[in-house]
Scaffold this active site. Structure first.
Site, PDB file in Angstrom:
ATOM      1  N   GLY A  29     -70.270 -11.849  85.905  1.00 40.19           N
ATOM      2  CA  GLY A  29     -70.524 -10.426  86.145  1.00 40.19           C
ATOM      3  C   GLY A  29     -71.862 -10.013  85.563  1.00 40.19           C
ATOM      4  N   ASP A  81     -67.092 -12.588  77.760  1.00 41.95           N
ATOM      5  CA  ASP A  81     -67.022 -12.092  79.141  1.00 41.95           C
ATOM      6  C   ASP A  81     -66.937 -10.564  79.158  1.00 41.95           C
ATOM      7  OD1 ASP A  81     -66.806 -12.048  81.896  1.00 41.95           O
ATOM      8  OD2 ASP A  81     -64.879 -13.082  81.992  1.00 41.95           O
ATOM      9  N   GLY A  82     -67.236  -9.990  80.284  1.00 40.14           N
ATOM     10  CA  GLY A  82     -67.101  -8.554  80.482  1.00 40.14           C
ATOM     11  C   GLY A  82     -65.692  -8.188  80.910  1.00 40.14           C
ATOM     12  N   ASP A  84     -63.472  -4.987  83.534  1.00 39.88           N
ATOM     13  CA  ASP A  84     -63.536  -3.781  84.366  1.00 39.88           C
ATOM     14  C   ASP A  84     -62.904  -2.600  83.645  1.00 39.88           C
ATOM     15  OD1 ASP A  84     -64.786  -4.982  86.731  1.00 39.88           O
ATOM     16  OD2 ASP A  84     -62.971  -6.203  86.729  1.00 39.88           O
ATOM     17  N   LYS A  94     -59.591  -7.443  84.868  1.00 42.61           N
ATOM     18  CA  LYS A  94     -60.782  -8.206  85.216  1.00 42.61           C
ATOM     19  C   LYS A  94     -60.659  -8.675  86.669  1.00 42.61           C
ATOM     20  CE  LYS A  94     -62.377 -11.235  82.432  1.00 42.61           C
ATOM     21  NZ  LYS A  94     -63.682 -10.765  82.921  1.00 42.61           N
ATOM     22  N   GLY A  95     -61.785  -9.139  87.201  1.00 45.24           N
ATOM     23  CA  GLY A  95     -61.746  -9.664  88.565  1.00 45.24           C
ATOM     24  C   GLY A  95     -62.591  -8.889  89.538  1.00 45.24           C
ATOM     25  N   GLY A  97     -65.535  -9.175  89.865  1.00 48.90           N
ATOM     26  CA  GLY A  97     -66.472 -10.163  90.403  1.00 48.90           C
ATOM     27  C   GLY A  97     -65.775 -11.339  91.062  1.00 48.90           C
ATOM     28  N   GLU A 103     -61.763 -17.330  84.995  1.00 55.27           N
ATOM     29  CA  GLU A 103     -61.972 -16.620  83.720  1.00 55.27           C
ATOM     30  C   GLU A 103     -60.734 -16.778  82.835  1.00 55.27           C
ATOM     31  OE1 GLU A 103     -65.037 -13.150  85.319  1.00 55.27           O
ATOM     32  OE2 GLU A 103     -62.911 -12.704  85.237  1.00 55.27           O
TER      33      GLU A 103
HETATM   34  C1  5RP Z   1     -65.615 -10.777  87.076  1.00 58.91           C
HETATM   35  C2  5RP Z   1     -65.156  -9.904  85.968  1.00 58.91           C
HETATM   36  C3  5RP Z   1     -66.193  -9.114  85.243  1.00 58.91           C
HETATM   37  O1  5RP Z   1     -66.111  -9.441  83.894  1.00 58.91           O
HETATM   38  C4  5RP Z   1     -65.934  -7.656  85.442  1.00 58.91           C
HETATM   39  O2  5RP Z   1     -65.882  -7.387  86.836  1.00 58.91           O
HETATM   40  C5  5RP Z   1     -67.019  -6.797  84.775  1.00 58.91           C
HETATM   41  O3  5RP Z   1     -68.213  -6.959  85.462  1.00 58.91           O
HETATM   42  P1  5RP Z   1     -69.555  -6.244  85.018  1.00 58.91           P
HETATM   43  O4  5RP Z   1     -69.977  -6.871  83.730  1.00 58.91           O
HETATM   44  O5  5RP Z   1     -70.502  -6.527  86.149  1.00 58.91           O
HETATM   45  O6  5RP Z   1     -69.275  -4.777  84.868  1.00 58.91           O
HETATM   46  O7  5RP Z   1     -64.006  -9.822  85.648  1.00 58.91           O
HETATM   47  O8  5RP Z   1     -64.549 -11.352  87.775  1.00 58.91           O
END
Ligand code: 5RP
Length: 225
Positions: A29, A81-82, A84, A94-95, A97, A103
Site C-alpha cells: 500500500g 504494514d498499513g 484501512d 486491511k485489503g 490494496g 499480509e
Molecule cells: C493492502 C492493505 C493496506 O495496508 C491498506 O489498504 C492501507 O493502504 P494505504 O497505506 O495505501 O492507505 O491492506 O492490502
C-alpha cells in the site's frame, strides 16, 4: 501537513522497530511504499525482507533489498504494514490494496505487527470501510449470498479494465459494505469459515501490537499488547 506527509512521518518512525541483521516482513500500500523508501536507506543493516505482494517485492528489489521467500524463513521479529481502519484495541480492516491474504500470512510468522497509518484510519468501530474478502472465483456468488445473510452488501471489486480484479493468488475480492463490526474476532472466524473464502480482511484474532499514528501534532505510538 498532507496525508502523504503523515504517511511519510510514520514510515520514518517505523525504522525504530527494524532489527539489525534480521529479516523484516513488509506490507503493501501507499504507507508501506513510504516505508520501503526509508528501509532502502538502511538496507545494509538488514538481511532482507519478506514481501506481502508482488508489487511490494518489486519495490523492495528496486530499493536494493534482498527478497526472501517465506518458505525460507522460520521467524522474523517484525512485520510493518498499513491499515484501512484500526481500533483502539489494535483490530484492523486491511485489503484495500487486495493483498490481505499474503499480509495475514506474513504477519502470522512475525513476532510483532507494527501498523503505520495516518490518523484518519483510527476508528471507534470497524466497518465504515467496506470489508475486503478474498474468494475463489468459482465461489463468488455463493460467498456473496452468505455475506448478505450476515447483513452486508457485497460487491465484486473490479480492476482498471472493468473486469473482476484478480489477486496475486488468482482470487477475487468482494468488498462488503454496511457491516457494523462489534465483535471483529468473532466475525473474522465466521467469514473465514464460509466455503470458498480464501481470507477475510479482518485482522483481529491477531491484530497489531503497536500502531504508529501520524497526526499534525506528530507521531503517536499506541501499544496494544
Ligand atoms: C493492502 C492493505 C493496506 O495496508 C491498506 O489498504 C492501507 O493502504 P494505504 O497505506 O495505501 O492507505 O491492506 O492490502
Amino acid at each position: 501537513m498532507t496525508q502523504d506527509q503523515l504517511k511519510q512521518a510514520v514510515a520514518r518512525a517505523a525504522l525504530h522497530y527494524v532489527v539489525d541483521d534480521e529479516i523484516i516482513g513488509v506490507g503493501t500500500g501507499s504507507t508501506a511504499n513510504f516505508f520501503i523508501e526509508e528501509l532502502g536507506k538502511i538496507r545494509a543493516r538488514i538481511k532482507g525482507a519478506v514481501a506481502s505482494s508482488e508489487a511490494t517485492a518489486q519495490r523492495l528489489r528496486a530499493a536494493g533489498i534482498r527478497v526472501f521467500d517465506l518458505n525460507a524463513v522460520d521467524s522474523m521479529p517484525v512485520y510493518i504494514d498499513g491499515a484501512d481502519e484500526i481500533t483502539r484495541s489494535g483490530a484492523m480492516i486491511k485489503g484495500g490494496g487486495a493483498a490481505l491474504t499474503r499480509e495475514k500470512i506474513v504477519a502470522s510468522v512475525a513476532q510483532k505487527f507494527i501498523c503505520i497509518a495516518d490518523s484518519s484510519k483510527l476508528v471507534e468501530r470497524l466497518g465504515a470501510f467496506a470489508l475486503p474478502v478474498e474468494v475463489l472465483p468459482m465461489a463468488q456468488n455463493a460467498v456473496m449470498r452468505q455475506l448478505r445473510a450476515l447483513g452486508g452488501q457485497p460487491r465484486l471489486r473490479l480492476g482498471a479494465d472493468g473486469s473482476a480484479l484478480i489477486t496475486d493468488n488468482g482470487g477475487q475480492i468482494i468488498d462488503v459494505a454496511g457491516l457494523q463490526i462489534a465483535q471483529p474476532a468473532q466475525l473474522e472466524q465466521q467469514i473465514n469459515a464460509i466455503a470458498g473464502v480464501i481470507c477475510v480482511g479482518l485482522f483481529a484474532q491477531r491484530g497489531a501490537d503497536v500502531c504508529l499514528l501520524g497526526a499534525a501534532a506528530g507521531v503517536q505510538t499506541l501499544t496494544f499488547k
